[in-house]
Write an enzyme that holds these catalytic residues in place. Structure first.
Site, PDB file in Angstrom:
ATOM      1  N   GLU A  39       5.015  -4.840   7.093  1.00  0.00           N
ATOM      2  CA  GLU A  39       4.376  -3.757   7.843  1.00  0.00           C
ATOM      3  C   GLU A  39       4.966  -3.564   9.235  1.00  0.00           C
ATOM      4  OE1 GLU A  39       2.798  -6.064   6.087  1.00  0.00           O
ATOM      5  OE2 GLU A  39       1.228  -5.139   4.869  1.00  0.00           O
TER       6      GLU A  39
ATOM      7  N   ALA B  49       0.864  -1.175   0.000  1.00  0.00           N
ATOM      8  CA  ALA B  49       0.000   0.000   0.000  1.00  0.00           C
ATOM      9  C   ALA B  49       0.903   1.228   0.000  1.00  0.00           C
ATOM     10  CB  ALA B  49      -0.890  -0.023   1.227  1.00  0.00           C
TER      11      ALA B  49
ATOM     12  N   GLU C  50      -1.045  -8.940  -0.312  1.00  0.00           N
ATOM     13  CA  GLU C  50      -2.472  -9.104   0.014  1.00  0.00           C
ATOM     14  C   GLU C  50      -3.329  -9.066  -1.246  1.00  0.00           C
ATOM     15  OE1 GLU C  50      -1.898  -5.918   2.855  1.00  0.00           O
ATOM     16  OE2 GLU C  50      -2.830  -7.138   4.417  1.00  0.00           O
TER      17      GLU C  50
ATOM     18  N   GLY D 214       0.549  -4.720   1.047  1.00  0.00           N
ATOM     19  CA  GLY D 214      -0.708  -4.707   0.299  1.00  0.00           C
ATOM     20  C   GLY D 214      -0.586  -5.359  -1.070  1.00  0.00           C
TER      21      GLY D 214
HETATM   22  N1  CAA Z   1       4.626   3.188  -0.799  1.00  0.00           N
HETATM   23  C1  CAA Z   1       5.022   4.325  -1.375  1.00  0.00           C
HETATM   24  N2  CAA Z   1       6.137   4.424  -2.124  1.00  0.00           N
HETATM   25  C2  CAA Z   1       6.880   3.324  -2.259  1.00  0.00           C
HETATM   26  C3  CAA Z   1       6.526   2.096  -1.678  1.00  0.00           C
HETATM   27  C4  CAA Z   1       5.331   2.059  -0.917  1.00  0.00           C
HETATM   28  N3  CAA Z   1       4.881   0.918  -0.359  1.00  0.00           N
HETATM   29  N4  CAA Z   1       7.488   1.183  -1.979  1.00  0.00           N
HETATM   30  C5  CAA Z   1       8.395   1.806  -2.736  1.00  0.00           C
HETATM   31  N5  CAA Z   1       8.039   3.098  -2.917  1.00  0.00           N
HETATM   32  C6  CAA Z   1       8.749   4.142  -3.660  1.00  0.00           C
HETATM   33  C7  CAA Z   1       9.958   4.646  -2.887  1.00  0.00           C
HETATM   34  O1  CAA Z   1       9.565   5.623  -1.933  1.00  0.00           O
HETATM   35  C8  CAA Z   1      10.803   5.198  -3.996  1.00  0.00           C
HETATM   36  O2  CAA Z   1      10.275   6.455  -4.364  1.00  0.00           O
HETATM   37  P1  CAA Z   1      11.295   7.731  -4.554  1.00  0.00           P
HETATM   38  O3  CAA Z   1      12.124   7.330  -5.724  1.00  0.00           O
HETATM   39  O4  CAA Z   1      10.355   8.851  -4.824  1.00  0.00           O
HETATM   40  O5  CAA Z   1      12.063   7.825  -3.298  1.00  0.00           O
HETATM   41  C9  CAA Z   1      10.520   4.244  -5.160  1.00  0.00           C
HETATM   42  O6  CAA Z   1       9.292   3.581  -4.850  1.00  0.00           O
HETATM   43  C10 CAA Z   1      11.595   3.175  -5.321  1.00  0.00           C
HETATM   44  O7  CAA Z   1      11.752   2.535  -4.067  1.00  0.00           O
HETATM   45  P2  CAA Z   1      13.192   2.293  -3.389  1.00  0.00           P
HETATM   46  O8  CAA Z   1      14.123   3.388  -3.743  1.00  0.00           O
HETATM   47  O9  CAA Z   1      12.937   2.047  -1.932  1.00  0.00           O
HETATM   48  O10 CAA Z   1      13.613   0.954  -4.138  1.00  0.00           O
HETATM   49  P3  CAA Z   1      14.599  -0.184  -3.615  1.00  0.00           P
HETATM   50  O11 CAA Z   1      14.835  -1.056  -4.787  1.00  0.00           O
HETATM   51  O12 CAA Z   1      15.769   0.404  -2.909  1.00  0.00           O
HETATM   52  O13 CAA Z   1      13.752  -1.011  -2.500  1.00  0.00           O
HETATM   53  C11 CAA Z   1      11.778  -2.076  -1.639  1.00  0.00           C
HETATM   54  C12 CAA Z   1      12.630  -1.740  -2.872  1.00  0.00           C
HETATM   55  C13 CAA Z   1      12.542  -3.063  -0.738  1.00  0.00           C
HETATM   56  C14 CAA Z   1      10.494  -2.747  -2.117  1.00  0.00           C
HETATM   57  C15 CAA Z   1      11.479  -0.795  -0.839  1.00  0.00           C
HETATM   58  O14 CAA Z   1      10.958   0.170  -1.723  1.00  0.00           O
HETATM   59  C16 CAA Z   1      10.492  -0.953   0.269  1.00  0.00           C
HETATM   60  O15 CAA Z   1      10.826  -1.483   1.325  1.00  0.00           O
HETATM   61  N6  CAA Z   1       9.216  -0.521   0.070  1.00  0.00           N
HETATM   62  C17 CAA Z   1       8.205  -0.520   1.071  1.00  0.00           C
HETATM   63  C18 CAA Z   1       7.659  -1.917   1.311  1.00  0.00           C
HETATM   64  C19 CAA Z   1       6.611  -1.887   2.407  1.00  0.00           C
HETATM   65  O16 CAA Z   1       6.865  -1.560   3.537  1.00  0.00           O
HETATM   66  N7  CAA Z   1       5.338  -2.297   2.056  1.00  0.00           N
HETATM   67  C20 CAA Z   1       4.240  -2.313   2.994  1.00  0.00           C
HETATM   68  C21 CAA Z   1       3.442  -1.038   2.874  1.00  0.00           C
HETATM   69  S1  CAA Z   1       2.201  -0.858   4.130  1.00  0.00           S
HETATM   70  C22 CAA Z   1       0.930  -1.869   3.642  1.00  0.00           C
HETATM   71  O17 CAA Z   1       0.960  -2.458   2.576  1.00  0.00           O
HETATM   72  C23 CAA Z   1      -0.232  -1.961   4.588  1.00  0.00           C
HETATM   73  C24 CAA Z   1      -1.304  -2.882   4.208  1.00  0.00           C
HETATM   74  O18 CAA Z   1      -1.361  -4.004   4.677  1.00  0.00           O
HETATM   75  C25 CAA Z   1      -2.390  -2.484   3.317  1.00  0.00           C
END
Ligand code: CAA
Length: 261
Positions: A135, A69, A115, A112
């Site tokens: 998360e 998400a 999910e 998400g």
């Molecule tokens: N939400 C918003 N933006 C996201 C995102 C997310 N879940 N995941 C990645 N992005 C964005 C980053 O912010 C980045 O944007 P900028 O270039 O503007 O900074 C872009 O995508 C590229 O991401 P990274 O630079 O982080 O890429 P990476 O290759 O170094 O890492 C990754 C990849 C490991 C997937 C890392 O992006 C990451 O950990 N993402 C978040 C994963 C996460 O925590 N997901 C759970 C979200 S909460 C949820 O989903 C709740 C629910 O149950 C509904």
């Protein structure tokens, strides 16, 4: 292959009787915000209502099915804003789609995104797919069904580790735990998913629809109630032209011609 209506955050196309929805927010690794999830719901519902489509594929990019998400959308939300948001309902709403949905997953499939894949009926993964519920690292827990669907899919031990310790599963591990149907090389996973969808789309649409309903009911009910429902659906199919055609075709040793009636 044909192009259909254009959306902001997804691409939509058809291949024969298969409807394909592709998440398309590459800069955010297909992070799922409200507009994207609304579009996914709209596109899948449109295919569901289209008699020329028999099965659906939901995919992302090779690098990311979806990285979760959209954290930027949620970061500042208050309890009441979160409560009033339709956002997380948009995952569960996909359960009303009557045609099978196959998630074609490559790269990151997190939070998400995982999910979303699990709301689908089957998952075809590329060798690079990584499944996780990270998360816990954000000070929250999964909120779109992750703790429930993951536990039903992989069992308590692995689900606990994924939800509490952010353990990621490789595609092969996910296959071993029964989370995914099959694993294919990165260059082939989407074709593999479309091939599976085309095969399903070539069957009797009415039998496919009730088959999906019956299997999904297994997660919602007692064994006795589920078996009762199955018997009722099985019996109901004897009122369809497709049952008469399917059995007549078998006896005559010819391919069946399904009408979906
Ligand atoms: N939400 C918003 N933006 C996201 C995102 C997310 N879940 N995941 C990645 N992005 C964005 C980053 O912010 C980045 O944007 P900028 O270039 O503007 O900074 C872009 O995508 C590229 O991401 P990274 O630079 O982080 O890429 P990476 O290759 O170094 O890492 C990754 C990849 C490991 C997937 C890392 O992006 C990451 O950990 N993402 C978040 C994963 C996460 O925590 N997901 C759970 C979200 S909460 C949820 O989903 C709740 C629910 O149950 C509904």
């Amino acid at each position: 292959m044909s192009e259909s209506k254009s959306y902001e955050n997804i691409l939509v196309r058809t291949e024969g009787r298969v409807g394909i929805v592709q998440l398309n927010r590459p800069k955010a690794l297909n992070a799922l915000d409200t507009p994207t999830m609304l579009e996914v719901n709209e596109a899948l519902a449109a295919f569901d209502a289209d008699d020329s489509i028999g099965c659906l594929v939901l995919t992302g990019s090779e690098k990311a099915f979806a990285a979760g998400a959209d954290i930027k959308q949620m970061a500042e939300a208050s309890v009441v804003q979160q409560l009033n948001m339709v956002f997380l309902d948009l995952w569960d709403r996909l359960q009303s789609v009557t045609k099978p949905i196959i998630a074609a997953v490559s790269g990151w499939c997190l939070g998400g995104g995982c999910e979303l894949a699990m709301v689908c009926d089957m998952i075809v993964a590329s060798e690079s797919a990584r499944f996780g519920q990270p998360e816990i690292n954000l000070g929250i827990i999964p909120g779109a069904g992750g703790t429930q669907r993951l536990t039903r899919a992989v069992g308590k031990a692995i689900a606990m580790e994924m939800v509490l310790a952010n353990r990621h599963l490789t595609a092969q591990e996910a296959l071993g735990y029964g989370l995914v149907n099959r694993v294919a090389p990165v260059e082939q996973y989407l074709d593999e998913a479309i091939k599976l969808a085309a095969d399903i789309a070539s069957k009797s649409p009415v039998a496919v629809r009730v088959g999906k309903e019956a299997v999904n009911k297994a997660f919602e009910t007692t064994l006795a109630e589920g078996v009762y429902l199955e018997r009722r659906l099985f019996t109901m199919l004897f009122g369809t032209e497709d049952q008469k055609e399917g059995m007549a075709a078998f006896i005559a040793k010819r391919p069946a011609e399904w009408k979906g009636k």
